[in-house]
Structure formats: C-alpha cells, structure tokens
Design an enzyme around this catalytic site. Structure first.
Site, PDB file in Angstrom:
ATOM      1  N   ARG A 246       0.832  -1.049   0.115  1.00 16.95           N
ATOM      2  CA  ARG A 246      -0.098  -0.052  -0.117  1.00 16.95           C
ATOM      3  C   ARG A 246       0.602   1.298   0.002  1.00 16.95           C
ATOM      4  NH1 ARG A 246      -5.453   0.047   3.646  1.00 16.95           N
ATOM      5  NH2 ARG A 246      -6.725  -1.271   2.299  1.00 16.95           N
TER       6      ARG A 246
ATOM      7  N   HIS B  46     -40.516  17.246 -21.300  1.00 13.97           N
ATOM      8  CA  HIS B  46     -40.180  18.280 -22.251  1.00 13.97           C
ATOM      9  C   HIS B  46     -38.647  18.018 -22.961  1.00 13.97           C
ATOM     10  CE1 HIS B  46     -42.454  20.299 -19.145  1.00 13.97           C
ATOM     11  NE2 HIS B  46     -43.130  20.773 -20.281  1.00 13.97           N
TER      12      HIS B  46
ATOM     13  N   LYS C 298     -40.519   8.336 -34.157  1.00 14.59           N
ATOM     14  CA  LYS C 298     -40.045   9.141 -35.177  1.00 14.59           C
ATOM     15  C   LYS C 298     -39.690  10.638 -34.332  1.00 14.59           C
ATOM     16  CE  LYS C 298     -39.656   9.781 -39.738  1.00 14.59           C
ATOM     17  NZ  LYS C 298     -40.780   9.823 -40.562  1.00 14.59           N
ATOM     18  N   HIS C 299     -38.715  10.947 -34.207  1.00 16.17           N
ATOM     19  CA  HIS C 299     -38.220  12.178 -33.516  1.00 16.17           C
ATOM     20  C   HIS C 299     -38.607  12.350 -32.268  1.00 16.17           C
ATOM     21  CE1 HIS C 299     -37.403  13.668 -37.574  1.00 16.17           C
ATOM     22  NE2 HIS C 299     -38.557  13.885 -37.942  1.00 16.17           N
TER      23      HIS C 299
ATOM     24  N   ASN D  19     -47.316  19.500 -24.624  1.00 15.90           N
ATOM     25  CA  ASN D  19     -48.466  18.750 -24.137  1.00 15.90           C
ATOM     26  C   ASN D  19     -48.764  17.677 -25.017  1.00 15.90           C
ATOM     27  OD1 ASN D  19     -49.371  20.529 -21.981  1.00 15.90           O
ATOM     28  ND2 ASN D  19     -49.670  22.101 -23.383  1.00 15.90           N
TER      29      ASN D  19
END
Length: 536
Positions: free
Chosen positions: A62, A536, A293-294, A440
C-alpha cells in the site's frame, strides 16, 4: 533530456517495447512490483523504487512510492535554482518521465459478486499521486497514462531528442481527465453503497449526518463517470460535431449496452430516437411494438404475439413510421421480419433475432439491427431508475427518471360512470404511452393500439384536435390519455364530439369540476391518477 523514468503499470500492454526503447537510449528505469519483474524477465535492467527511497514497501504494497525521493524528483522545477539545490542537498535525483496506469477499479466493480473489501483494495493511491505530480510539472516531466501514447513518445525522443511542450501539455491534460474519471468511478460506487446502507438501516441506527447528506438522493458535488463509445459523423444537424459516451457499468437493457448485428454506423439522431423507442417498449409486459419518429411514439400496440403487435403498431400510423425506428420486446421471427422489410426503417430493436429473421432483415444493407436485453429484471422500475439529466446553459438539471407506476387501486374514478374492464385496460395502456410523448401530450387508444397521438403543443386542446383528426372514425369508442390535467372542459367537449368514451388524466386543476361535469353530461367515464407525466 530524459535521463530517468519511473514505470509502474497494471496494464502491461506495450510495456516491454516501450521500456526497451527508453533503455536503448540510455534512460535509467525505476519500477515497482510486477512491472519490475516483467521488465527484468525481458532483460531490461531496473532500479527498484525501494533502492531509490531507501525505504521498503510496507503494508502489503500500500505504501511504496509515497516518498519525498519520488515526489521531490517529480515536482522540482528544473529552472528554479533553489529547487535544484535543495533536492541535491537531500540526495534526490530528478525523474524526467512517468508512465503509470492505475489499479483496475472499474474492472473490479464490474465483476459479478465483487465484495466491498475487494473494491476498496483496488483504489489506487500512489499511482494517481505520481501522475498528478508529474502532470503538474509537465514542462519538466513527460507523463503517460495511456499505453497508446508509448510509441508516440519514443518516436519524438528518437527524432528530436525530447518531447515538445505542446505534446507534454496534451499528455498532462489526458492525465487529469483520467484521474478525474477514476475518482468519479470511486465516488459513484461509494454513493450506491452508502445509499443501500441507508435503505437497510433502521432510522435509529443510521447516523443523522449520513441521513441528512443522502436524504435528497443528490450529492452536493456531482461528478459523473462516462467513457467515449464512439465519435459520431455529426450531431443533430450536419454542422454540429458529436460523440456518444457510455455510462460505466449499468449497461444491460440500455442503448449503450446494445449489440449492433447489422447496418450502418449509428448517428446522433439514431441513438436518441432508439433510446426513446426502447424506453417506451420497456413499459409493457405483454408482446409490444413501438414505432418512434423524432423521439415521439407514432404507433404503439400490444398483441398476442410480436407479429400481431407490429402489424397493429404499423397500421396505427403507416405514414409517420416510414423512416422511423421500431422497438420490439420479443424476439423477431421470420414472419415479423418479412413485414419489417416492406418499408424503410432506420433501426429495429429487439431482445433477439431468429436466424431466418436475420437472413430476411439483412437484405436491407443499411438497416441497423440492435439486440438489447429486455428481460424482466431490465424491465423492472428499479433497474430503470437512473437519473435523468438535461443540459442547460451554464448548468445541469438532474432528476429521478420517470419510472413511477401506480397500483390500480390508487386510481380514482371521479365521474358517475365507471369505466368498463375493457376501457380500463385501454386507459392503462394509453397512460403508459402518453408518458413517452412530448408535452402537451394526448393519446387515443382502442384495443391496446394507439389510434391517435398529439404531441408537443403549447396548449392542451391542440394535441387533442390533432389526435382526433389522426384517428378519424377510430376515435369512436376509443379512450383518451392526457399527460397533465385539464385547465378547462374543452378537451372533454372535443372528446365527446369524437365519440371517445373514457378519459385518464392526473387531475389537480382548480377547475377539475368543470371537466367532471362535462364528462357526466356526455356519459364519459373519467379516472384521475394523481400523477403527472410532463416530458419536455
């Protein structure tokens, strides 16, 4: 001029050729333990560290290099006359090159059944200390932590007799990145251990300080350990540079842990969309197919088998799925493969591909096939509960992943009419899907198939109208899922006009009663979850 070099490595890749290159140039080589033995066996003369320090290795190795004769030799500024006079008086000789790689902590903690004690023993102390000392004094000490740099240093020494300052700085940067990554691995491992300790400790046995420090689940100082998996051709757009980094550990059931069986190299958008598809398909226990998609689902369905699930998901939106990504939670058979190749797809994700299915799919030379573990252990919320992070200018937002699920008994029917069993099945299906649609968000579902999806609008009525327009006649008898509450009764009114029979939403608006009253007037069943799923 490089006169003395200290070499101590756990990874022996390229070691002998590198050391022999230095030795042939007359460089004295100092070394320790296994590295010294390997060099001696190769016929390379080595000076033991204990001969330099005048002190034996102790505590099972060590402590061996933590000594002024080592660090003084590394940190002395060659242009500082006081430094050089001081080390001369103390009998310390300069060390001009350091080549070190560290104890294999990452490899140790990834071993099945590794003990805490074994992990701790593989935390390197002396190695990082010497690397940091040499990197701090890089103008005088060449420091190497990556075996890939051995030949580059040797070539420079042979051609120029030295290593130029700009390259020394690059090597020093590499060291500090390496040691920071190493420390992040250790802190990440200990964070998990301490978190588990808290979970298993009774409130009266866990120390107050420890509980307070970990009760939020988020450390005061966050350092993450990722390693580059690949450079990408470009980012979200061709003018953006990009790379893909893989989290160390936690690979099963993730895009980072996928095995690519066929097709072109993955792009930035491929990886991002594939992750969205994978996260969505992991919601379902029964055979399921998700088209994306996306990063938004465009068709989601469950079926009696994966072939039926895919056909239904495709039929849900045959326009948007073109050029998209399909994720399946069951192995792909030949019949499903024959359907998949009928349209242009970027990626197909599945836990396995039967040999004759691969034969069919590989006809499309650019179609990327990703095999990813989606076993029950992977699907469980606990296995998916990693942090979700969003980069903002000047900072990082960190939150728990949205893996929250609820028991059906916690659902609250708020209308006079109670959903039928079939409606409730579709409501729960829609609720799983809407969580993966950008806010949303509105999802219409019928018979465990999405018939309309409205995504990413700045008010709630627009995605409702969008999903109803997409569904057309299929909206009649369908159910509606909303990721957030209704601030007005307009969504319910639009749903009623389209023939929708049941709604699931979080509830919690000051005007909930307006929506409940409208639902009762139209005979629509409405269920509150008490949980919101913004994305988001």
């Amino acid at each position: 001029m490089i006169k003395r070099a200290l070499i101590s490595v756990s990874d022996k890749t390229g070691l002998i050729d590198f050391a022999r290159g230095l030795y042939d140039m007359g460089v004295e080589i100092i070394s320790t333990g296994g590295t010294a033995r390997a060099l001696q066996e190769a016929g390379i003369k080595v000076t033991a560290v204990s001969d330099v320090t005048g002190f034996p290795e102790i505590l099972d190795g060590r402590v061996k290099t933590l000594h002024p004769r080592i660090h003084g030799g590394l940190l002395a500024l060659r242009k500082n006359l006081e430094h050089m006079e001081q080390i001369k008086k103390l009998g310390i000789e300069p060390i001009d090159l350091v080549a070190i790689n560290l104890y294999p902590f990452k490899e140790t903690i990834q071993k099945p059944g590794v003990t805490f004690e074994e992990a701790i023993e593989n935390i390197d102390i002396g190695g990082p200390s010497m690397l940091r000392s040499a990197a701090k004094n890089h103008q005088d000490v060449v420091v190497i932590c990556d075996p890939q740099d051995y030949s580059k240093v040797i070539d420079r020494l042979k051609k120029e007799g030295d290593v130029d300052l700009s390259y020394r700085r690059m090597l020093a940067l590499k060291v500090f990145e390496h040691t920071a990554h190493y420390d992040a691995l250790i802190s990440g491992y200990l964070r998990e251990v301490v978190s588990e300790d808290i979970k298993q400790s009774a409130p009266d046995t866990a120390s107050g300080e420890t509980v307070k420090a970990t009760e939020s689940g988020f450390p005061e100082n966050l350092t993450l350990a990722f390693e580059k998996a690949q450079d990408l051709r470009y980012g979200e757009n061709p003018h953006q540079k990009a790379a893909f980094y893989r989290e160390v550990g936690k690979i099963p059931g993730t895009i980072a842990g996928a095995t690519q069986l066929h097709g072109k190299e993955l792009s930035f958008n491929n990886i991002n969309d594939a992750d969205a598809a994978l996260r969505a398909v992991l919601e379902f226990d029964m055979p399921a197919a998700v088209g994306v998609k996306h990063t938004n689902p465009c068709g989601v369905a469950c079926g009696k088998d994966i072939h039926e699930a895919y056909l239904k998901a495709y039929a849900a939106d045959p326009v948007s799925i073109f050029g998209g990504i399909v994720a399946l939670n069951r192995p792909v058979d030949r019949a499903t493969a024959e359907e998949l190749v009928k349209i242009f797809l970027e990626i197909v994700i599945a836990p396995a591909f039967e040999p004759d299915a691969l034969e069919v799919l590989k006809i499309k030379k650019n179609l990327r096939l990703l095999q990813i573990d989606v076993s029950p252990e992977t699907i469980s919320p606990g296995a998916r509960a990693a942090w979700d992070m969003k980069r903002v200018s000047g900072g990082l937002l960190v939150q728990d992943a949205d893996v929250h699920d609820f028991d059906e008994k916690d659902l609250r029917v708020v209308t006079k009419r109670v959903p039928s069993d079939k409606e409730m099945e579709d409501l729960l299906f829609g609720w799983k899907v809407v969580k993966h649609v950008k806010s949303n968000a509105i999802v219409l579902a019928k018979n465990l198939v999405t018939v309309g999806i409205g995504a990413g609008q700045v008010n709630r009525i627009w995605p409702t109208e969008q999903s109803i327009a997409h569904a057309g006649d299929k909206a009649r008898g369908a159910v509606l899922a909303s990721d957030a509450f209704f601030p007005f009764s307009d969504v319910v009114e639009a749903a009623a006009a389209a023939g929708i029979t049941a709604i699931i939403q979080p509830g919690g608006s000051l005007r909930d009663e307006d929506s409940i009253k409208a639902a009762d007037e139209h005979g629509i069943a409405m269920v509150f979850t008490g949980v919101r799923h913004f994305r988001h």
